[in-house]
Design a protein around this motif. Structure first.
Motif, PDB file in Angstrom:
ATOM      1  N   ILE A  19       0.863  -1.175   0.000  1.00  0.00           N
ATOM      2  CA  ILE A  19       0.000   0.000   0.000  1.00  0.00           C
ATOM      3  C   ILE A  19       0.899   1.225   0.000  1.00  0.00           C
ATOM      4  N   ASN A  20       0.729   2.034  -1.008  1.00  0.00           N
ATOM      5  CA  ASN A  20       1.501   3.269  -1.131  1.00  0.00           C
ATOM      6  C   ASN A  20       0.558   4.436  -0.856  1.00  0.00           C
ATOM      7  N   LEU A  21       0.753   5.109   0.256  1.00  0.00           N
ATOM      8  CA  LEU A  21      -0.130   6.228   0.604  1.00  0.00           C
ATOM      9  C   LEU A  21      -0.093   7.344  -0.428  1.00  0.00           C
ATOM     10  N   GLU A  22       0.961   7.403  -1.181  1.00  0.00           N
ATOM     11  CA  GLU A  22       1.066   8.382  -2.263  1.00  0.00           C
ATOM     12  C   GLU A  22      -0.051   8.178  -3.299  1.00  0.00           C
ATOM     13  N   ILE A  48       2.421  -4.556   3.235  1.00  0.00           N
ATOM     14  CA  ILE A  48       3.593  -3.684   3.385  1.00  0.00           C
ATOM     15  C   ILE A  48       3.124  -2.266   3.120  1.00  0.00           C
ATOM     16  N   ILE A  49       3.333  -1.411   4.099  1.00  0.00           N
ATOM     17  CA  ILE A  49       3.054   0.010   3.916  1.00  0.00           C
ATOM     18  C   ILE A  49       4.331   0.627   3.373  1.00  0.00           C
ATOM     19  N   SER A  99      -0.631  -9.549   8.501  1.00  0.00           N
ATOM     20  CA  SER A  99       0.561  -8.927   9.067  1.00  0.00           C
ATOM     21  C   SER A  99       0.739  -7.553   8.434  1.00  0.00           C
ATOM     22  N   ILE A 100       1.477  -6.697   9.136  1.00  0.00           N
ATOM     23  CA  ILE A 100       1.771  -5.361   8.626  1.00  0.00           C
ATOM     24  C   ILE A 100       3.276  -5.133   8.736  1.00  0.00           C
ATOM     25  N   ALA A 148       9.434  -4.361  -0.125  1.00  0.00           N
ATOM     26  CA  ALA A 148       9.380  -5.821  -0.029  1.00  0.00           C
ATOM     27  C   ALA A 148      10.764  -6.427   0.224  1.00  0.00           C
ATOM     28  N   CYS A 149      11.800  -5.796  -0.319  1.00  0.00           N
ATOM     29  CA  CYS A 149      13.154  -6.331  -0.167  1.00  0.00           C
ATOM     30  C   CYS A 149      13.775  -5.983   1.187  1.00  0.00           C
TER      31      CYS A 149
END
Length: 168
Positions: free
Chosen positions: A17-20, A125-126, A152-153, A158-159
């Motif tokens: 998730i990209n808040l942008e 993944i934030i 999970s958060i 990712a890397c």
């Protein structure tokens, strides 16, 4: 024979998730009422009201506005309310404070309306880096909203993500 390179990140169930991606378009501006004060320090009601009546509020059409006073003047609440009433037909949002508070308020509205059901039982993944001014509060609000549904958060990429929460 060489081993085939497998992109495990692309093949995983991870959802980034990209808040942008949720950044609403529109110019953000700081409206400082200091220049409307007598000697930058005293609010004279009659003069102030006259300025609000003569001012072209339409120049703020489709903008996000943060109202502030950069001088040490004591500004009565009604002055900010009066300005916000004049801005209301034109702006997307008006707050009293700085631009960071404005961004936080914008994201609060966006995230309150975000349907998180699609993220249920998934590892999230934030994304941490952004080119737009995403406030730190937005990350906190998003994580809080995702916690009840996510498997999970994590935070980052990712890397190289940092685990924050795992549903037991």
């Amino acid at each position: 024979m060489q081993d085939e390179i497998i992109n495990r990140v692309a093949n995983s169930k991870l959802v980034t998730i990209n808040l942008e991606d949720y950044y609403p378009e529109g110019k953000r501006v700081l409206f400082d009422i200091k220049d409307w004060l007598f000697e930058g320090l005293v609010l004279r009601e009659k003069d102030f009201r006259e300025q609000t009546n003569q001012f072209d509020w339409s120049q703020y059409k489709d903008m996000y506005v943060a109202l502030t006073c950069s001088s040490d003047a004591i500004i009565p609440a009604w002055a900010f309310i009066l300005i916000s009433i004049n801005l209301e037909p034109f702006t997307k949002k008006t707050v009293i404070g700085n631009l960071d508070l404005l961004e936080t308020s914008i994201y609060q509205e966006v995230l309150e309306n975000l349907d998180v059901s699609e993220f249920a039982n998934k590892p999230i993944i934030i994304k941490g880096c952004s080119n737009k001014p995403v406030p730190l509060n937005a990350y906190v609000m998003l994580a809080t909203k995702l916690k009840p549904v996510a498997q999970s958060i994590m935070y980052g990429e990712a890397c190289s993500s940092v685990p924050l929460f795992k549903n037991k």
